[in-house]
Design a protein around this motif. Structure first.
Motif, short mmCIF file in Angstrom:
data_model
loop_
_atom_site.label_atom_id
_atom_site.label_comp_id
_atom_site.label_asym_id
_atom_site.label_seq_id
_atom_site.Cartn_x
_atom_site.Cartn_y
_atom_site.Cartn_z
N ARG A 176 0.80 -1.24 0.00
CA ARG A 176 0.00 0.00 0.00
C ARG A 176 0.83 1.28 0.00
O ARG A 176 0.54 2.22 -0.75
CB ARG A 176 -0.94 -0.01 1.21
N VAL A 177 1.87 1.37 0.83
CA VAL A 177 2.57 2.64 1.00
C VAL A 177 3.39 3.01 -0.24
O VAL A 177 3.35 4.14 -0.71
CB VAL A 177 3.48 2.61 2.25
N PHE A 178 4.14 2.05 -0.76
CA PHE A 178 5.01 2.31 -1.92
C PHE A 178 4.47 1.67 -3.19
O PHE A 178 5.25 1.33 -4.09
CB PHE A 178 6.43 1.80 -1.63
N LEU A 179 3.18 1.51 -3.30
CA LEU A 179 2.58 0.83 -4.45
C LEU A 179 3.01 1.49 -5.76
O LEU A 179 2.72 2.65 -6.01
CB LEU A 179 1.05 0.83 -4.34
N ASN A 180 3.74 0.72 -6.59
CA ASN A 180 4.20 1.18 -7.91
C ASN A 180 5.04 2.45 -7.85
O ASN A 180 5.07 3.24 -8.81
CB ASN A 180 2.99 1.41 -8.84
N CYS A 181 5.75 2.66 -6.75
CA CYS A 181 6.56 3.89 -6.59
C CYS A 181 8.00 3.72 -7.03
O CYS A 181 8.67 4.72 -7.34
CB CYS A 181 6.55 4.34 -5.12
N SER A 229 10.01 8.58 -13.91
CA SER A 229 9.83 9.48 -12.75
C SER A 229 9.48 8.72 -11.47
O SER A 229 8.62 9.15 -10.70
CB SER A 229 8.75 10.53 -13.06
N LYS A 230 10.11 7.59 -11.27
CA LYS A 230 9.88 6.83 -10.05
C LYS A 230 11.14 6.83 -9.20
O LYS A 230 12.21 7.29 -9.61
CB LYS A 230 9.44 5.41 -10.39
N ILE A 231 11.02 6.30 -7.99
CA ILE A 231 12.13 6.33 -7.04
C ILE A 231 13.20 5.32 -7.45
O ILE A 231 12.91 4.12 -7.60
CB ILE A 231 11.63 6.01 -5.62
N LYS A 232 14.43 5.78 -7.62
CA LYS A 232 15.52 4.88 -7.99
C LYS A 232 15.91 4.04 -6.77
O LYS A 232 15.92 4.53 -5.64
CB LYS A 232 16.71 5.68 -8.51
N VAL A 233 16.25 2.77 -7.03
CA VAL A 233 16.41 1.84 -5.91
C VAL A 233 17.84 1.44 -5.60
O VAL A 233 18.11 0.92 -4.52
CB VAL A 233 15.57 0.56 -6.17
N ALA A 234 18.77 1.64 -6.52
CA ALA A 234 20.14 1.13 -6.32
C ALA A 234 20.77 1.66 -5.04
O ALA A 234 21.34 0.90 -4.26
CB ALA A 234 21.01 1.46 -7.53
N PHE A 236 2.98 12.85 7.80
CA PHE A 236 3.39 13.92 6.90
C PHE A 236 2.62 13.83 5.58
O PHE A 236 3.21 13.78 4.49
CB PHE A 236 4.91 13.84 6.64
N LYS A 237 1.30 13.81 5.68
CA LYS A 237 0.45 13.60 4.50
C LYS A 237 0.64 14.66 3.42
O LYS A 237 0.70 14.35 2.23
CB LYS A 237 -1.02 13.55 4.92
N LEU A 238 0.74 15.90 3.83
CA LEU A 238 0.88 16.97 2.84
C LEU A 238 2.17 16.81 2.05
O LEU A 238 2.19 16.93 0.82
CB LEU A 238 0.85 18.34 3.53
N ALA A 239 3.26 16.55 2.76
CA ALA A 239 4.54 16.36 2.09
C ALA A 239 4.52 15.11 1.22
O ALA A 239 5.04 15.09 0.09
CB ALA A 239 5.67 16.27 3.12
N TRP A 240 3.91 14.03 1.72
CA TRP A 240 3.87 12.75 1.00
C TRP A 240 3.15 12.90 -0.35
O TRP A 240 3.54 12.27 -1.34
CB TRP A 240 3.18 11.69 1.86
N ASP A 270 2.85 15.68 -2.07
CA ASP A 270 3.39 16.79 -2.85
C ASP A 270 4.56 16.29 -3.71
O ASP A 270 5.61 15.91 -3.18
CB ASP A 270 3.88 17.89 -1.89
N PRO A 271 4.42 16.28 -5.04
CA PRO A 271 5.49 15.77 -5.92
C PRO A 271 6.82 16.51 -5.76
O PRO A 271 7.87 15.96 -6.03
CB PRO A 271 4.92 15.97 -7.33
N ALA A 272 6.74 17.78 -5.29
CA ALA A 272 7.97 18.57 -5.13
C ALA A 272 8.66 18.32 -3.79
O ALA A 272 9.78 18.78 -3.57
CB ALA A 272 7.65 20.06 -5.27
N SER A 273 8.00 17.60 -2.91
CA SER A 273 8.55 17.34 -1.57
C SER A 273 9.74 16.39 -1.64
O SER A 273 9.88 15.59 -2.57
CB SER A 273 7.45 16.75 -0.68
#
Length: 580
Positions: free
Chosen positions: A414-419, A428-433, A496-500, A502-505
């Motif tokens: 749920r938290v990182f679904l497809n992130c 534009s997703k989170i790099k994992v290395a 931290f819902k607002l930051a979470w 916010d794409p610029a956060s």
């Protein structure tokens, strides 16, 4: 004198609507070209409603190749629509149940293509229905089983097939056939028996000449590019497959095009060999056609190699670009008239591995991935994401292998679904290395450094079975780690819902994620693995500005950020910070 027309300025809403329309058109074009570039014929069925069984049906797309019919439904909505999915699932059930009536409708509606539709008897046609979403579909495995008449493509799967079609055009249909699970004798008119390719005078290496001590035999031979295109497949980590045993990178269009130009201009084969894994049902024969057991092959100087002429049976370990540069294309393609005869004429040097029948799939793929890495690490720098993936294939129980599996499991929760960026097709997703290398590996390792700990110490599973490299125990540990981390980050997200959102956060930056993971690991010795209320109470005490300009930490300050988290959220003293 003409007056200059002033361009009407669009409102924000009009601009958004225009952008949305452009994206939808590009999405639909992508679906269309993925099949037509691969050699399928398109039927313009959109807007043509017809009665089938008990329903009135409309089809967004229909593609035909020989006796293979692929129907596609596009979904441009932002969220999944179960009612829409259910309706399409039931509609396709009616089409399958009334195949003859459906084919009759198709032939009568498109008379110019009726001969194509009537080429085979109705029972010879294979029908598939693919549901393709423009956004992340987020459909569960249980829902896929419930709507089993449909195949589901997410954005990455569509991008993969589209890229393959753009790169190798008509030859991409073999990848589509492999996805659909089709065999040679199911395409076109059925043959009475399976074909085979007999190769004379292969070079069979004695076991002591290869240095291999695991029963793997090595054989070299020449094979036409045409047969390699038809019979080979590649374990690409950025493909539609979900197996962990995938290690190769995506095909590079520019590289294929440059090799193709060379072939067309020179008309010569490459002398460096293709490395492949041969299927288990290869056989050897002596000059009179009598079979030779592979374990006795070193005793024979003259023999023939017999390969099954079966689509997607030879696994390419290295050399995919040299094979696929011979791809089949329409005659209007720049080099097709020169390449077409070369596909049959030019033979490539192939070195094939023959694995012992009893060797497990994991061990086979570990050997293949190591060969791929040994070859490519010395020629072109392998991307960090690919390296961590290969490490997972080579040794799933290593700290890197475990961390990579945990990341993939988190990507479905749920938290990182497809992130996370798990594929070169992800955008534009989170790099994992760096997450794996600098933080997560230490949290999930089974062998932490002295006076350190990891989640392994708190896992209630079967450690004895895990140490014996039991796959069930491994999966259980991966799930435990993923659940523990998901629970921890769910508390962070809620605090931290607002930051979470916010794409610029910076809260979902690698810097931030690594800091939180390291803090989670460092607090284990003091608190262990706890529940949501505990983590929620802790992280809500944390005061941090996650805005782009306000976040004060850099990529070299993972531990420093984790120290702030421990001090403020977990009430660590200065002395505790120094000793953890």
């Amino acid at each position: 004198m003409k007056t200059k027309r002033t361009k009407k300025k669009l409102t924000a809403e009009q601009k958004a609507a225009q952008l949305k329309k452009h994206k939808e058109l590009a999405f639909r074009k992508k679906i269309h070209s993925s099949f037509t570039e691969a050699g399928f014929t398109y039927f313009s069925t959109l807007g043509k409603h017809f009665s089938i069984g008990t329903r009135i049906v409309e089809l967004d797309y229909l593609f035909l190749h020989e006796n293979i019919i692929v129907i596609c439904e596009d979904n441009t909505k932002q969220k999944k629509d179960i009612n829409h999915i259910r309706n399409k699932n039931e509609s396709f059930a009616e089409i399958r149940s009334n195949k003859t009536a459906f084919l009759s409708w198709l032939a009568s509606t498109f008379p110019e293509k009726a001969a194509m539709v009537k080429q085979y008897l109705p029972e010879r046609y294979f029908l598939y229905y693919i549901y393709i979403s423009q956004t992340e579909l987020e459909i569960t495995e249980e829902e896929k089983k419930r709507y089993s008449n449909l195949l589901f493509w997410d954005t990455e799967t569509l991008s993969f097939f589209n890229r393959m079609a753009q790169c190798i055009q008509h030859s991409a249909r073999y990848e589509i056939f492999r996805y659909l699970g089709l065999k040679n004798d199911e395409i076109g008119f059925s043959g009475s028996e399976g074909g085979k390719t007999t190769i004379k005078a292969p070079i069979i290496y004695p076991q002591d000449a290869t240095g291999l001590r695991n029963g793997v035999r090595v054989v070299s031979f020449m094979m036409s590019a045409e047969k390699l295109l038809r019979t080979s497949y590649v374990l690409r980590k950025d493909s539609w497959e979900e197996s962990m045993f995938l290690y190769q990178r995506l095909i590079e269009k520019d590289k294929v095009k440059s090799i193709r130009a060379f072939l067309a201009q020179k008309g010569e084969a490459f002398y460096n060999n293709i490395i492949v894994a041969l299927p288990d049902n290869v056989t050897f024969e002596d000059d009179t056609g009598n079979p030779i057991l592979v374990e006795n092959i070193g005793d024979f100087q003259h023999c023939k190699l017999v390969l099954p002429d079966e689509m997607n049976s030879i696994c390419v370990i290295d050399g995919q670009h040299r094979i696929f540069a011979h791809y089949e294309a329409p005659i209007t393609e720049k080099y097709e008239l020169q390449i077409a005869p070369l596909r049959k004429q030019l033979h490539l040097l192939v070195t094939g591995l023959i694995f012992p029948a009893e060797m497990k799939e994991a061990e086979r793929k570990q050997i293949q991935s190591q060969i791929f890495l040994d070859i490519n690490d010395n020629t072109k720098k392998v991307a960090p994401n690919v390296l961590t993936h290969i490490e997972m294939v080579k040794d799933p129980f290593s700290d890197i292998g475990l961390a990579r599996r945990v990341i993939e499991r988190l990507n479905k929760k749920r938290v990182f679904l497809n992130c996370f960026e798990l594929s070169a097709l992800d955008e534009s997703k989170i790099k994992v290395a760096s997450i794996i290398k600098f933080a997560l590996r230490y949290l999930v390792t089974t062998t932490p450094a002295e006076e350190k700990t990891s989640l392994y110490a708190y896992w209630p599973g079967d450690k004895e079975a895990f140490q014996q490299k039991d796959e069930t125990a491994l999966n259980d540990y991966i799930e435990f780690c993923a659940k523990s981390i998901d629970l921890y980050f769910s508390a962070i997200r809620d605090a931290f819902k607002l930051a979470w959102n916010d794409p610029a956060s910076k809260i979902l930056s690698v810097i931030s994620i690594n800091g939180f993971i390291i803090a989670f690991n460092r607090q284990l010795n003091k608190y262990g693995v706890r529940d949501y209320p505990f983590y929620s109470g802790c992280v809500r005490k944390l005061s941090i500005d996650f805005s782009k300009d306000g976040f004060p930490y850099t990529s070299s300050q993972y531990r420093k950020f984790s120290g702030k988290i421990l001090a403020e959220a977990f009430d660590f003293t200065d002395e505790e910070l120094e000793t953890t």
